[in-house]
Enzyme design. Structure first.
Site, short mmCIF file in Angstrom:
data_model
loop_
_atom_site.label_atom_id
_atom_site.label_comp_id
_atom_site.label_asym_id
_atom_site.label_seq_id
_atom_site.Cartn_x
_atom_site.Cartn_y
_atom_site.Cartn_z
N HIS A 1 53.40 34.59 -93.12
CA HIS A 1 52.37 33.70 -92.55
C HIS A 1 52.15 34.00 -91.07
O HIS A 1 51.81 33.10 -90.30
CB HIS A 1 52.76 32.22 -92.70
CG HIS A 1 53.15 31.84 -94.10
ND1 HIS A 1 52.26 31.39 -95.04
CD2 HIS A 1 54.36 31.87 -94.72
CE1 HIS A 1 52.90 31.15 -96.17
NE2 HIS A 1 54.18 31.45 -96.00
N SER B 1 38.11 51.73 -72.39
CA SER B 1 36.87 50.94 -72.40
C SER B 1 35.97 51.48 -71.30
O SER B 1 36.46 51.89 -70.24
CB SER B 1 37.21 49.48 -72.15
OG SER B 1 36.12 48.82 -71.55
N LYS C 1 42.05 48.99 -70.18
CA LYS C 1 42.16 48.97 -71.63
C LYS C 1 42.65 50.27 -72.25
O LYS C 1 42.30 51.36 -71.80
CB LYS C 1 40.79 48.64 -72.26
CG LYS C 1 40.31 47.23 -72.05
CD LYS C 1 41.16 46.16 -72.74
CE LYS C 1 40.95 46.09 -74.22
NZ LYS C 1 39.62 45.62 -74.57
N GLU D 1 42.04 50.89 -85.93
CA GLU D 1 40.93 50.03 -86.33
C GLU D 1 40.02 50.78 -87.32
O GLU D 1 39.52 50.21 -88.28
CB GLU D 1 40.12 49.59 -85.11
CG GLU D 1 40.93 48.68 -84.20
CD GLU D 1 40.32 48.54 -82.82
OE1 GLU D 1 39.10 48.50 -82.69
OE2 GLU D 1 41.10 48.49 -81.84
#
Ligand code: ARG
Length: 474
Positions: free
Chosen positions: A161, A289, A295, A302
């Site tokens: 969870h 980025s 970043k 992804e």
């Protein structure tokens, strides 16, 4: 004025006008099925040998055909072959080029249709694709095993969870991924086995009146039983040209592989957040980025997550294509190739990126140690301790729940509660209750099959290494 006929020498006999340019653009498949060239040539060579063996063409014609096919194959490999979309597909492009260099090629299509030809090509392709993917799966597994071995002593929380649940080792978590990939490898073996049946000789739908020897070409093409070595033939000429189960099984194996990789990628994306910071990803597989200079984004992972969507969509396209399609061949079936090819290419590169990025990934020992130091991760072990002292598990669970609440209200870690709190709840408890929270010991107590204890983990790594040695031998 009568429009001049542009092409289609192979089926143009009954036509007086050529097909429109629009129809050509709409119906051509050579822009994607040229990927089947080597299998098409392999199939044609075997078919020619079978025709010669059966006395349908002469030995001389057969060697002329095979010589011509070799030249075409060389031209394709060297990028010199000119694919012509007005010739529709890979089969007609190759056959026409062959006829230009070898007149005997006019006999090649004897006792064959493009319907059994494409079914054969795709079965050969799927067998090849499965074995390539199995190789890439093995490579990815081997990188994960190296990473597990390198980090064998690092513990992290395992999650259910998305809440800290129980301590595990990094190696145990990586071995879970290895299990998933190994099942994928087995699934591709199964898909390859499903494709291992020769449809050649089924003709367009009802075979042929000519005295062919289907077992002969099946043997040449390697459609043989892996145990007995006997040729394996499709049993019904109608099913043989209509059946696309091998495509579906292949696409399913890719879709499930993609789903596995997307779950692996998601674990990594989470571990890579500043909030977790368990793992450091290599610059080579992360991106910056354009706006925020600090970043370092896990784009490769992804994309692994994202690409799994199209693997599933490809399987779903095949289902849609086949559903309700009457027997036998219908041109709809030409659309079966793009999803299969795409699933193959994407699965191949997904595995490559997974292996290459994990090869360079490192774990942050201090961050992992900090996260796993939470004593509540061993609350279940305390319940087990009470069980060993004769308390029924349900009651033990309840007692530990109370102790968790107590430690929360007193704002102290559970393992720093007074002995009296424990002794008052379990008469057989003694001072050793606190040892329950020794992480090292907690892991040492988990040495049963499949558990995260170190000896167990080492033996799992060793048995996976043996599995890989066995599989790369074959
Ligand atoms: N390009 C076709 C396909 O992929 C080959 C088979 C064509 N057969 C036919 N009867 N038009 O399905």
């Amino acid at each position: 004025m009568k429009k001049e006929k542009k092409s289609q020498a192979s089926w143009g006999g009954r036509f007086s006008k050529s097909i429109s340019d629009l129809m050509l653009d709409f119906s051509e498949s050579v822009s994607f099925d040229s990927a089947l060239a080597r299998f098409d040539i392999q199939g044609s060579a075997a078919h020619a040998q079978m025709l010669a063996h059966s006395g349908i063409i002469s030995k001389k014609e057969c060697s002329a055909i095979i010589g011509g096919l070799k030249k075409i194959s060389k031209a394709i490999d060297e990028g010199k072959f000119v694919w012509d979309k007005s010739l529709e597909d890979v089969h007609m492009n190759i056959e026409q080029a062959l006829t230009k260099i070898e007149p005997a090629a006019a006999k090649l299509h004897t006792a064959r249709s493009r319907n059994d030809q494409i079914a054969t090509d795709m079965r050969l392709f799927i067998k090849y694709a499965c074995s390539k993917l199995r190789e890439n799966i093995s490579k990815a597994m081997s990188v994960l095993l190296d990473l597990a071995e390198k980090n064998i002593d690092i513990l992290i929380p395992g999650y259910t969870h998305m809440q800290r649940a129980q301590p595990v080792s990094v190696a145990h978590h990586l071995l879970a991924w290895v299990e998933m990939l190994a099942r994928d490898a087995e699934r591709f073996a199964f898909a390859a086995d499903g494709a291992n049946v020769s449809p050649l000789g089924s003709g367009a739908i009802a075979g042929t009146t000519l005295p062919i020897d289907r077992a002969f070409s099946a043997r040449l093409l390697g459609f043989t039983d892996t145990v007995s070595g006997d040729p394996v033939l499709t049993g019904n000429s109608m099913d043989a040209v209509a059946d696309r189960d091998a495509h579906m099984e292949f696409a399913f194996a890719c879709a499930l592989l993609g789903t596995h990789i997307s779950r692996i990628a998601e674990d990594i994306v989470i571990w890579n957040t500043s909030e977790f910071a368990f793992i450091k990803l290599p610059d080579e597989f992360t991106t910056g980025s354009s706006l925020m200079p600090q970043k370092k984004n896990p784009d490769s992972f992804e994309l692994m997550r994202g690409k799994s969507a199209r693997l599933f969509a490809n399987l779903s396209s095949l289902f849609m294509l086949l559903k309700g399609l009457p027997l036998t061949y219908n041109r709809d079936l030409q659309e079966d190739k793009p999803p299969v090819f795409d699933s193959f290419r994407q699965s191949l590169i997904l595995l490559e990126v997974l292996a290459a990025s994990m090869k360079l990934a490192t774990f942050d020992r201090a961050q992992c140690a900090q996260a796993v130091s939470d004593p509540l991760l061993l609350a279940t072990d305390l319940a087990d301790y009470f069980v060993k002292k004769g308390v029924p598990f349900r009651k033990a669970h309840h007692i530990v729940g109370e102790l968790v609440a107590l430690s929360e209200s007193k704002k102290i870690p559970i393992n720093e509660l007074d002995d009296a709190e424990i002794f008052s709840r379990c008469q057989n408890a003694d001072k050793t209750w606190r040892e329950t929270f020794n992480l090292k010991k907690a892991l040492e107590m988990r040495e049963n099959t499949g558990m995260p204890g170190k000896r167990q983990t080492v033996s799992q790594i060793n048995s996976w290494r043996a599995y890989l040695r066995e599989n790369t031998k074959a």
